[in-house]
Design a protein around this motif. Structure first.
Motif: not given
Length: 108
Positions: A2-18
């Motif tokens: 769908r044209g959404i770009d997610v960086s690995h840093e965003a995934v890492r941030f959410w993983w450490h948070r939740f």
């Protein structure tokens, strides 16, 4: 897709948070389900060196091999063992059986 770009840093941030919150919930549900089935702990202790000093690592492992609780003390006596068991039972409930390696030090 769908044209959404997610960086690995965003995934890492959410993983450490939740991530810890999800892991705690999974662990809680798993333990509640095991209370009705076979509920056996394996207890052991190890000698570890921390900053050159000898300490004692106490561990409680369930029958599937997952470490339930670990506890590091400077002393190896009845008081330390009871403190570890109280802490473990308060968090995980009372086991049906406790299995040790039958060392003489476990008599207390």
């Amino acid at each position: 897709e769908r044209g959404i770009d997610v960086s690995h840093e965003a995934v890492r941030f959410w993983w450490h948070r939740f991530g810890p919150m999800f892991a705690a919930e999974i662990r809680k549900r798993r333990i509640e389900g095991m209370r009705s089935s076979q509920w056996r702990w394996h207890l052991d202790e190890m000698f570890v060196k921390i900053n050159g000093e000898r300490h004692y690592l106490w561990r409680a492992v369930d029958y599937e091999g997952e470490v339930l609780e670990s506890f590091v003390t400077k002393t190896r006596d009845k008081k330390a063992a009871l403190k570890f068991l109280r802490k473990s039972m308060k968090r995980y409930g009372r086991p049906d059986t406790i299995v040790t390696d039958r060392l003489r030090s476990y008599g207390a």
